[in-house]
Scaffold this motif. Sequence first.
Motif, PDB file in Angstrom:
ATOM      1  N   GLU A 135       0.805  -1.224   0.000  1.00  0.00           N
ATOM      2  CA  GLU A 135       0.000   0.000   0.000  1.00  0.00           C
ATOM      3  C   GLU A 135       0.840   1.277   0.000  1.00  0.00           C
ATOM      4  O   GLU A 135       1.693   1.476   0.847  1.00  0.00           O
ATOM      5  N   LYS A 136       0.557   2.118  -1.002  1.00  0.00           N
ATOM      6  CA  LYS A 136       1.130   3.466  -1.075  1.00  0.00           C
ATOM      7  C   LYS A 136       0.037   4.515  -0.924  1.00  0.00           C
ATOM      8  O   LYS A 136       0.283   5.609  -0.425  1.00  0.00           O
ATOM      9  N   PHE A 137      -1.166   4.171  -1.385  1.00  0.00           N
ATOM     10  CA  PHE A 137      -2.308   5.072  -1.333  1.00  0.00           C
ATOM     11  C   PHE A 137      -3.552   4.263  -0.985  1.00  0.00           C
ATOM     12  O   PHE A 137      -3.579   3.032  -1.109  1.00  0.00           O
ATOM     13  N   SER A 138      -4.583   4.980  -0.558  1.00  0.00           N
ATOM     14  CA  SER A 138      -5.881   4.348  -0.348  1.00  0.00           C
ATOM     15  C   SER A 138      -6.969   5.308  -0.826  1.00  0.00           C
ATOM     16  O   SER A 138      -6.811   6.529  -0.750  1.00  0.00           O
ATOM     17  N   VAL A 139      -8.042   4.743  -1.329  1.00  0.00           N
ATOM     18  CA  VAL A 139      -9.182   5.542  -1.778  1.00  0.00           C
ATOM     19  C   VAL A 139     -10.457   4.885  -1.279  1.00  0.00           C
ATOM     20  O   VAL A 139     -10.491   3.677  -0.989  1.00  0.00           O
ATOM     21  N   THR A 140     -11.492   5.694  -1.173  1.00  0.00           N
ATOM     22  CA  THR A 140     -12.816   5.182  -0.833  1.00  0.00           C
ATOM     23  C   THR A 140     -13.697   5.341  -2.056  1.00  0.00           C
ATOM     24  O   THR A 140     -13.733   6.412  -2.670  1.00  0.00           O
ATOM     25  N   ILE A 141     -14.396   4.272  -2.422  1.00  0.00           N
ATOM     26  CA  ILE A 141     -15.209   4.287  -3.633  1.00  0.00           C
ATOM     27  C   ILE A 141     -16.661   3.982  -3.279  1.00  0.00           C
ATOM     28  O   ILE A 141     -16.965   2.943  -2.685  1.00  0.00           O
ATOM     29  N   PHE A 142     -17.560   4.901  -3.642  1.00  0.00           N
ATOM     30  CA  PHE A 142     -18.984   4.626  -3.542  1.00  0.00           C
ATOM     31  C   PHE A 142     -19.367   3.739  -4.718  1.00  0.00           C
ATOM     32  O   PHE A 142     -19.113   4.080  -5.879  1.00  0.00           O
ATOM     33  N   THR A 143     -19.981   2.602  -4.406  1.00  0.00           N
ATOM     34  CA  THR A 143     -20.223   1.596  -5.436  1.00  0.00           C
ATOM     35  C   THR A 143     -21.646   1.063  -5.382  1.00  0.00           C
ATOM     36  O   THR A 143     -22.347   1.188  -4.372  1.00  0.00           O
TER      37      THR A 143
END
Length: 266
Positions: A135-143
Amino acid sequence: MTNFHLKNLLIVLGLASINITITSYASDSNVIMITPVKATINTNTSKLSPALVNDLKRLGIKVNSVSNNVTSGLKELITDKGVMYISADGKYLIKGSVIEIKSRTNITTNAIKQLRAEAVSKNHDSTIIYKSPSEKFSVTIFTDITCGYCRKLHHEIDDYLAAGVTIRYMAYPRYGLKGSGFSNLANIWCSDDPQKALTAAKLNKGKHIKPVENCKSPVKAHYNAGKSFGIRGTPAIILDDGTLIAGYKSAPALLSILKKSANKLQ
């Protein structure tokens, strides 16, 4: 105030009672340009009177927080319908972008980014997480499992994880809180293995989802959070700073966006 309809237009009624300078532009009726000047209205308190709170409720607006950090004469409201502004005397409601002229800063955009970041953080424990081993980045995705591009994105989940991007999913039933779209997402979040259930649902287009008795899912909370800061479709990608990336992005494209965002913070 009856038959009041909130639109994506600036609503300004009688703002002569507020001692601020406003310049409107026909090219963008969704923006108000404000130059702060000395106001004659006392805005020491950030609280709204119970009567005003009830008036806003009758308009279908729930106020979550109030601040005076915009400009003298206006209070900033964080509501379940997004960011709004109200005159200090409580008579006039404004929906639109506020821009500080000297710095050209869009105060409303910054407020919405903060709202998104706080909502994502608040719901972190109820997301379905696909963690990158590097892990270098994280995102939150509305799906939503009924969304074709959401399925495409998830089919490529290994590409995101290999690129060092952890994916956290929040639920956003595109057709609202009724019907199979909502109940299917709720059952996925309530399943014994939500990660496995979500992957299976996206592979088979939402078919054969097992109902879960006494399901108490976070789907309604996720949906209301997304709706409050302008989510209208899926996938909707939220960066940790609250930036919204609308629509599908391939792993290389998303990684490029994340790197550029990280460089801006340095």
